[in-house]
Design a protein around this motif. Structure first.
Motif, PDB file in Angstrom:
ATOM      1  N   MET A   1       0.846  -1.183   0.000  1.00 49.38           N
ATOM      2  CA  MET A   1       0.000   0.000   0.000  1.00 49.38           C
ATOM      3  C   MET A   1       0.889   1.243   0.000  1.00 49.38           C
ATOM      4  N   SER A   2       0.630   2.175  -0.889  1.00 52.14           N
ATOM      5  CA  SER A   2       1.458   3.370  -0.973  1.00 52.14           C
ATOM      6  C   SER A   2       1.237   4.267   0.236  1.00 52.14           C
ATOM      7  N   ALA A   3       2.227   5.157   0.489  1.00 49.89           N
ATOM      8  CA  ALA A   3       2.123   6.077   1.625  1.00 49.89           C
ATOM      9  C   ALA A   3       0.898   6.971   1.478  1.00 49.89           C
ATOM     10  N   ASN A   4       0.609   7.408   0.236  1.00 49.18           N
ATOM     11  CA  ASN A   4      -0.539   8.275   0.005  1.00 49.18           C
ATOM     12  C   ASN A   4      -1.832   7.548   0.362  1.00 49.18           C
ATOM     13  N   THR A   5      -1.949   6.303  -0.058  1.00 44.87           N
ATOM     14  CA  THR A   5      -3.132   5.522   0.277  1.00 44.87           C
ATOM     15  C   THR A   5      -3.188   5.274   1.780  1.00 44.87           C
ATOM     16  N   ALA A   6      -2.044   4.961   2.393  1.00 36.63           N
ATOM     17  CA  ALA A   6      -2.004   4.733   3.834  1.00 36.63           C
ATOM     18  C   ALA A   6      -2.431   5.991   4.587  1.00 36.63           C
ATOM     19  N   SER A   7      -1.967   7.167   4.154  1.00 34.79           N
ATOM     20  CA  SER A   7      -2.354   8.399   4.860  1.00 34.79           C
ATOM     21  C   SER A   7      -3.845   8.680   4.682  1.00 34.79           C
ATOM     22  N   SER A   8      -4.403   8.398   3.529  1.00 32.56           N
ATOM     23  CA  SER A   8      -5.841   8.626   3.344  1.00 32.56           C
ATOM     24  C   SER A   8      -6.659   7.661   4.198  1.00 32.56           C
ATOM     25  N   GLN A   9      -6.176   6.430   4.378  1.00 32.16           N
ATOM     26  CA  GLN A   9      -6.881   5.477   5.234  1.00 32.16           C
ATOM     27  C   GLN A   9      -6.699   5.820   6.714  1.00 32.16           C
ATOM     28  N   LEU A  10      -5.533   6.368   7.067  1.00 35.20           N
ATOM     29  CA  LEU A  10      -5.331   6.837   8.440  1.00 35.20           C
ATOM     30  C   LEU A  10      -6.291   7.994   8.741  1.00 35.20           C
ATOM     31  N   LEU A  11      -6.482   8.875   7.776  1.00 35.48           N
ATOM     32  CA  LEU A  11      -7.440   9.966   7.955  1.00 35.48           C
ATOM     33  C   LEU A  11      -8.847   9.405   8.132  1.00 35.48           C
ATOM     34  N   ARG A  12      -9.183   8.418   7.338  1.00 36.07           N
ATOM     35  CA  ARG A  12     -10.498   7.767   7.465  1.00 36.07           C
ATOM     36  C   ARG A  12     -10.667   7.166   8.849  1.00 36.07           C
ATOM     37  N   LEU A  13      -9.621   6.473   9.355  1.00 38.37           N
ATOM     38  CA  LEU A  13      -9.657   5.897  10.695  1.00 38.37           C
ATOM     39  C   LEU A  13      -9.838   6.990  11.743  1.00 38.37           C
ATOM     40  N   SER A  14      -9.100   8.086  11.608  1.00 38.84           N
ATOM     41  CA  SER A  14      -9.193   9.193  12.572  1.00 38.84           C
ATOM     42  C   SER A  14     -10.597   9.782  12.587  1.00 38.84           C
ATOM     43  N   ARG A  15     -11.202   9.930  11.418  1.00 37.38           N
ATOM     44  CA  ARG A  15     -12.576  10.468  11.338  1.00 37.38           C
ATOM     45  C   ARG A  15     -13.574   9.519  11.996  1.00 37.38           C
ATOM     46  N   ALA A  16     -13.388   8.210  11.780  1.00 34.47           N
ATOM     47  CA  ALA A  16     -14.282   7.236  12.406  1.00 34.47           C
ATOM     48  C   ALA A  16     -14.130   7.268  13.926  1.00 34.47           C
ATOM     49  N   LEU A  17     -12.892   7.376  14.415  1.00 36.54           N
ATOM     50  CA  LEU A  17     -12.663   7.470  15.858  1.00 36.54           C
ATOM     51  C   LEU A  17     -13.246   8.769  16.417  1.00 36.54           C
ATOM     52  N   GLN A  18     -13.154   9.844  15.636  1.00 39.01           N
ATOM     53  CA  GLN A  18     -13.753  11.118  16.044  1.00 39.01           C
ATOM     54  C   GLN A  18     -15.259  10.949  16.242  1.00 39.01           C
ATOM     55  N   GLU A  19     -15.901  10.269  15.303  1.00 43.62           N
ATOM     56  CA  GLU A  19     -17.338  10.039  15.429  1.00 43.62           C
ATOM     57  C   GLU A  19     -17.644   9.170  16.653  1.00 43.62           C
ATOM     58  N   SER A  20     -16.790   8.178  16.913  1.00 44.03           N
ATOM     59  CA  SER A  20     -16.976   7.340  18.101  1.00 44.03           C
ATOM     60  C   SER A  20     -16.885   8.167  19.380  1.00 44.03           C
ATOM     61  N   LEU A  21     -15.910   9.077  19.440  1.00 45.69           N
ATOM     62  CA  LEU A  21     -15.799   9.963  20.605  1.00 45.69           C
ATOM     63  C   LEU A  21     -17.069  10.783  20.787  1.00 45.69           C
ATOM     64  N   GLU A  22     -17.551  11.353  19.696  1.00 44.62           N
ATOM     65  CA  GLU A  22     -18.768  12.170  19.761  1.00 44.62           C
ATOM     66  C   GLU A  22     -19.957  11.348  20.248  1.00 44.62           C
ATOM     67  N   LEU A  23     -20.133  10.149  19.678  1.00 42.57           N
ATOM     68  CA  LEU A  23     -21.273   9.306  20.035  1.00 42.57           C
ATOM     69  C   LEU A  23     -21.188   8.789  21.465  1.00 42.57           C
ATOM     70  N   SER A  24     -19.969   8.564  21.957  1.00 41.33           N
ATOM     71  CA  SER A  24     -19.813   7.992  23.300  1.00 41.33           C
ATOM     72  C   SER A  24     -20.244   8.952  24.399  1.00 41.33           C
ATOM     73  N   ILE A  25     -20.243  10.223  24.113  1.00 43.10           N
ATOM     74  CA  ILE A  25     -20.542  11.210  25.156  1.00 43.10           C
ATOM     75  C   ILE A  25     -22.008  11.161  25.584  1.00 43.10           C
ATOM     76  N   ASP A  26     -22.907  10.944  24.621  1.00 45.21           N
ATOM     77  CA  ASP A  26     -24.340  10.914  24.938  1.00 45.21           C
ATOM     78  C   ASP A  26     -24.929   9.511  24.902  1.00 45.21           C
ATOM     79  N   VAL A  27     -24.089   8.483  24.972  1.00 44.16           N
ATOM     80  CA  VAL A  27     -24.604   7.119  24.887  1.00 44.16           C
ATOM     81  C   VAL A  27     -25.519   6.827  26.080  1.00 44.16           C
ATOM     82  N   ASN A  28     -26.625   6.159  25.805  1.00 40.92           N
ATOM     83  CA  ASN A  28     -27.588   5.838  26.845  1.00 40.92           C
ATOM     84  C   ASN A  28     -28.052   4.408  26.601  1.00 40.92           C
ATOM     85  N   ALA A  29     -27.554   3.489  27.399  1.00 42.42           N
ATOM     86  CA  ALA A  29     -27.902   2.075  27.256  1.00 42.42           C
ATOM     87  C   ALA A  29     -27.810   1.417  28.620  1.00 42.42           C
ATOM     88  N   ASP A  30     -28.372   0.210  28.711  1.00 41.07           N
ATOM     89  CA  ASP A  30     -28.294  -0.513  29.983  1.00 41.07           C
ATOM     90  C   ASP A  30     -26.888  -1.081  30.175  1.00 41.07           C
TER      91      ASP A  30
END
Length: 195
Positions: A1-30
């Motif tokens: 995998m090229s560095a450019n592709t790896a950096s774009s996938q790292l950005l994708r991972l970071s964005r997904a983790l960002q969304e997880s952080l946002e969602l975890s703050i208001d999570v309401n479950a048993d």
């Protein structure tokens, strides 16, 4: 995998983790469902641990070109590969570094407002970028932030930073955070030039 592709996938991972952080703050479950979710996140952390090593790109990157955020790609204030960093664009306009920023739940302090420490963190980095862009990088010696009004979440705000005084060793930088024409916060930083 090229560095450019790896950096774009790292950005994708970071964005997904960002969304997880946002969602975890208001999570309401048993408790049972929370335990399941925690196990899933722990399993992901185990997978991430298996891939620790040298970063895809350097933590400090002085080959940033016109993209100042690439100078510190993993930084907590402006790093596009840091899930905590707010959503933003950073551009140079004349002799100023300007950023349009939208803060999320992960940055909340008072209800529906950005934590003052987060506002200060962003000012510190953008003032440093103003120094860097001018060819006079420096370390923060002091930072003063005046909070005039609450800085709201979920709204695109304009941070404007510029250099006021450039000495042989010391640089004075200023900044403002605006919501339209309203100044919400202002800052002054003293930077010591890196020699």
């Amino acid at each position: 995998m090229s560095a450019n592709t790896a950096s774009s996938q790292l950005l994708r991972l970071s964005r997904a983790l960002q969304e997880s952080l946002e969602l975890s703050i208001d999570v309401n479950a048993d408790a049972e469902r929370l335990a399941e979710l925690a196990s899933q996140v722990e399993a992901l952390n185990d997978q991430l641990s298996a891939h620790q090593g040298e970063k895809i790109m350097p933590y400090f990157n002085m080959e940033f070109g016109d993209e100042l955020r690439e100078a510190l790609p993993y930084g907590p204030a402006t790093g596009r590969y840091n899930a905590y960093s707010p959503d933003m664009e950073v551009v140079v306009e004349n002799d100023r570094v300007v950023s349009d920023i939208c803060f999320g739940k992960r940055h909340e302090g008072p209800p529906k407002s950005v934590h003052g420490g987060v506002t200060s963190l962003v000012f510190d980095q953008l003032l440093a970028f103003a120094c860097l862009r001018n060819g006079t990088p420096g370390y923060t010696a002091s930072l003063k932030v005046n909070y005039r009004r609450p800085v709201p979440l979920y709204k695109t705000l304009r941070f404007d930073t510029w250099l006021e005084d450039i000495g042989e060793r010391k640089i004075i930088a200023h900044g403002e955070c605006r919501d339209g024409d309203d100044v919400l916060a202002s800052s002054e930083g003293l930077f010591i030039r890196i020699v």
